[in-house]
Design an enzyme around this catalytic site. Structure first.
Site, PDB file in Angstrom:
ATOM      1  N   GLY A  24      42.034 -11.377  24.050  1.00 38.88           N
ATOM      2  CA  GLY A  24      40.885 -11.162  24.943  1.00 38.88           C
ATOM      3  C   GLY A  24      40.942  -9.820  25.636  1.00 38.88           C
ATOM      4  O   GLY A  24      40.704  -8.781  25.014  1.00 38.88           O
ATOM      5  N   GLY A  46      45.577 -14.794  29.925  1.00 36.51           N
ATOM      6  CA  GLY A  46      45.482 -14.686  31.375  1.00 36.51           C
ATOM      7  C   GLY A  46      44.073 -14.385  31.830  1.00 36.51           C
ATOM      8  O   GLY A  46      43.249 -15.274  32.042  1.00 36.51           O
ATOM      9  N   LYS A  52      60.834 -11.868  32.247  1.00 33.92           N
ATOM     10  CA  LYS A  52      61.347 -10.858  31.299  1.00 33.92           C
ATOM     11  C   LYS A  52      62.723 -10.382  31.751  1.00 33.92           C
ATOM     12  O   LYS A  52      62.983  -9.184  31.952  1.00 33.92           O
ATOM     13  CB  LYS A  52      60.382  -9.680  31.172  1.00 33.92           C
ATOM     14  CG  LYS A  52      59.040 -10.091  30.570  1.00 33.92           C
ATOM     15  CD  LYS A  52      58.141  -8.931  30.256  1.00 33.92           C
ATOM     16  CE  LYS A  52      56.816  -9.393  29.687  1.00 33.92           C
ATOM     17  NZ  LYS A  52      55.980 -10.150  30.666  1.00 33.92           N
ATOM     18  N   VAL A  53      63.617 -11.352  31.861  1.00 30.44           N
ATOM     19  CA  VAL A  53      64.952 -11.113  32.423  1.00 30.44           C
ATOM     20  C   VAL A  53      65.681 -10.070  31.577  1.00 30.44           C
ATOM     21  O   VAL A  53      65.719 -10.165  30.348  1.00 30.44           O
ATOM     22  CB  VAL A  53      65.741 -12.443  32.457  1.00 30.44           C
ATOM     23  CG1 VAL A  53      67.084 -12.234  33.135  1.00 30.44           C
ATOM     24  CG2 VAL A  53      64.928 -13.515  33.177  1.00 30.44           C
ATOM     25  N   THR A  77      74.328 -11.674  35.731  1.00 28.22           N
ATOM     26  CA  THR A  77      73.097 -11.727  36.520  1.00 28.22           C
ATOM     27  C   THR A  77      72.024 -12.533  35.791  1.00 28.22           C
ATOM     28  O   THR A  77      71.304 -13.324  36.407  1.00 28.22           O
ATOM     29  CB  THR A  77      72.596 -10.292  36.818  1.00 28.22           C
ATOM     30  OG1 THR A  77      73.695  -9.538  37.322  1.00 28.22           O
ATOM     31  CG2 THR A  77      71.469 -10.295  37.828  1.00 28.22           C
ATOM     32  N   ASP A  88      69.046  -8.135  32.471  1.00 34.70           N
ATOM     33  CA  ASP A  88      70.173  -7.633  33.256  1.00 34.70           C
ATOM     34  C   ASP A  88      71.481  -7.905  32.502  1.00 34.70           C
ATOM     35  O   ASP A  88      71.460  -8.305  31.330  1.00 34.70           O
ATOM     36  CB  ASP A  88      70.151  -8.307  34.644  1.00 34.70           C
ATOM     37  CG  ASP A  88      70.615  -7.354  35.738  1.00 34.70           C
ATOM     38  OD1 ASP A  88      71.710  -6.758  35.570  1.00 34.70           O
ATOM     39  OD2 ASP A  88      69.909  -7.206  36.743  1.00 34.70           O
ATOM     40  N   ILE A  89      72.600  -7.706  33.183  1.00 30.89           N
ATOM     41  CA  ILE A  89      73.885  -8.010  32.556  1.00 30.89           C
ATOM     42  C   ILE A  89      74.035  -9.527  32.437  1.00 30.89           C
ATOM     43  O   ILE A  89      73.330 -10.283  33.126  1.00 30.89           O
ATOM     44  CB  ILE A  89      75.049  -7.423  33.377  1.00 30.89           C
ATOM     45  CG1 ILE A  89      75.069  -8.025  34.793  1.00 30.89           C
ATOM     46  CG2 ILE A  89      74.979  -5.903  33.416  1.00 30.89           C
ATOM     47  CD1 ILE A  89      76.332  -7.707  35.592  1.00 30.89           C
ATOM     48  N   PRO A  90      74.940  -9.997  31.575  1.00 28.07           N
ATOM     49  CA  PRO A  90      75.035 -11.441  31.337  1.00 28.07           C
ATOM     50  C   PRO A  90      75.210 -12.268  32.609  1.00 28.07           C
ATOM     51  O   PRO A  90      74.531 -13.293  32.786  1.00 28.07           O
ATOM     52  CB  PRO A  90      76.252 -11.565  30.413  1.00 28.07           C
ATOM     53  CG  PRO A  90      76.307 -10.250  29.701  1.00 28.07           C
ATOM     54  CD  PRO A  90      75.825  -9.223  30.678  1.00 28.07           C
ATOM     55  N   ASP A 118      58.009 -16.319  33.273  1.00 24.05           N
ATOM     56  CA  ASP A 118      57.981 -15.010  32.619  1.00 24.05           C
ATOM     57  C   ASP A 118      58.546 -13.959  33.569  1.00 24.05           C
ATOM     58  O   ASP A 118      57.808 -13.229  34.216  1.00 24.05           O
ATOM     59  CB  ASP A 118      56.548 -14.661  32.215  1.00 24.05           C
ATOM     60  CG  ASP A 118      56.466 -13.341  31.465  1.00 24.05           C
ATOM     61  OD1 ASP A 118      57.538 -12.743  31.201  1.00 24.05           O
ATOM     62  OD2 ASP A 118      55.356 -12.901  31.142  1.00 24.05           O
TER      63      ASP A 118
HETATM   64  O1  3DU Z   1      46.331  -9.734  29.328  1.00 24.08           O
HETATM   65  P1  3DU Z   1      46.268 -11.086  29.985  1.00 24.08           P
HETATM   66  O2  3DU Z   1      45.603 -11.103  31.310  1.00 24.08           O
HETATM   67  O3  3DU Z   1      45.723 -12.143  29.033  1.00 24.08           O
HETATM   68  O4  3DU Z   1      47.760 -11.555  30.337  1.00 24.08           O
HETATM   69  C1  3DU Z   1      48.793 -11.553  29.410  1.00 24.08           C
HETATM   70  C2  3DU Z   1      50.048 -12.111  30.048  1.00 24.08           C
HETATM   71  O5  3DU Z   1      51.113 -12.034  29.139  1.00 24.08           O
HETATM   72  C3  3DU Z   1      50.492 -11.385  31.304  1.00 24.08           C
HETATM   73  O6  3DU Z   1      51.118 -12.345  32.140  1.00 24.08           O
HETATM   74  C4  3DU Z   1      51.504 -10.398  30.802  1.00 24.08           C
HETATM   75  O7  3DU Z   1      52.462 -10.081  31.790  1.00 24.08           O
HETATM   76  C5  3DU Z   1      52.146 -11.177  29.659  1.00 24.08           C
HETATM   77  N1  3DU Z   1      52.666 -10.362  28.573  1.00 24.08           N
HETATM   78  C6  3DU Z   1      51.906  -9.464  27.895  1.00 24.08           C
HETATM   79  O8  3DU Z   1      50.716  -9.323  28.189  1.00 24.08           O
HETATM   80  C7  3DU Z   1      52.476  -8.720  26.852  1.00 24.08           C
HETATM   81  C8  3DU Z   1      53.752  -8.891  26.505  1.00 24.08           C
HETATM   82  O9  3DU Z   1      54.245  -8.217  25.498  1.00 24.08           O
HETATM   83  C9  3DU Z   1      54.510  -9.822  27.181  1.00 24.08           C
HETATM   84  C10 3DU Z   1      53.929 -10.553  28.214  1.00 24.08           C
END
Ligand code: 3DU
Length: 216
Positions: free
Chosen positions: A171, A190, A60-61, A67, A63-65, A58
């Site tokens: 949660g 998480g 969440k890349v 990179t 950037d430009i294509p 994760d």
């Molecule tokens: O809130 P939690 O601790 O359950 O973690 C959620 C995870 O999902 C955390 O790694 C966060 O960076 C990721 N995430 C989001 O919470 C929301 C999004 O829109 C995208 C990713």
């Protein structure tokens, strides 16, 4: 049929490994992001490989294509099975991630709408639907949509149809596991798991709910 995906946002690599190992039997995949990778290094991917669970990067890349392609290649050559990228960067940038993922036999997920309150500043008002449409057109394997807003998951489902939706926000952020499970292919959890007094027990409780939903 949703997967239970642990977001392993811990900073101590030894403790992260301990939590991942203790929860592994209840999980379908583990998501790693900047917190653990920046603290432990990319090598943590190899350290977790023996758990036998798919590992999702994760980053969440966004950037430009060129990179994006370089980042995605690093991610997959490190041993990840999937990557998450942003979609607001546009078609060419998303395609760079999807192409790299597929070249490695991996998957690419595009963030369509985020789960936190501030996400509403930009992601709604049709933008999320446009990003989800782009994800489908770019042959992404799925999107990320907010567990905190099930009605938005439903709206985005009508765009992505049979593609996967993975949903964070269960949660601690306020999303309800039982309400979201029927809507998605994966829930990302998480703090509710790794922040529990007994993470393995909490993961097992959640896995039981996931399995109930699978068999209903
Ligand atoms: O809130 P939690 O601790 O359950 O973690 C959620 C995870 O999902 C955390 O790694 C966060 O960076 C990721 N995430 C989001 O919470 C929301 C999004 O829109 C995208 C990713």
């Amino acid at each position: 049929m949703a997967d239970l995906i642990l977001a392993l946002d811990l900073l101590d690599p030894m403790y992260a490994r301990e939590v991942a190992e203790s929860c592994a039997a209840s999980l379908d995949a583990i998501k790693l992001g900047y917190p653990l990778i920046l603290s432990a290094g990319l090598g943590v991917v190899k350290d977790l490989a023996d758990l036998g669970l798919p590992l999702i990067a994760d980053f969440k890349v966004a950037d430009i294509p060129n990179t994006n392609g370089l980042i995605a290649n690093q991610v997959f050559s490190a041993g990840f099975d999937a990557i998450i990228c942003h979609g607001f960067t546009g078609r060419d940038a998303v395609e760079a991630c999807v192409d790299a993922a597929h070249a490695y036999g991996g998957e690419c997920f595009v963030v369509a709408e985020m789960s936190h309150p501030g996400a509403l500043s930009f992601f709604s008002r049709g933008v999320a639907e446009q990003i989800a449409t782009l994800a489908v057109e770019c042959r992404a394997d799925g999107i990320i949509a907010p567990a905190t807003r099930p009605e938005r998951i439903r709206a985005l489902r009508s765009v992505v149809r049979s593609r996967k939706i993975y949903s964070p926000g269960i949660g601690t952020q306020g999303g309800d596991l039982r309400s979201v499970l029927p809507l998605v292919e994966g829930v990302i959890v998480g703090r509710t798991i790794y922040g529990a007094a007994d993470p393995a027990k909490e993961a097992a409780v959640m896995a039981a709910i996931v399995n109930d939903e699978r068999s209903s």
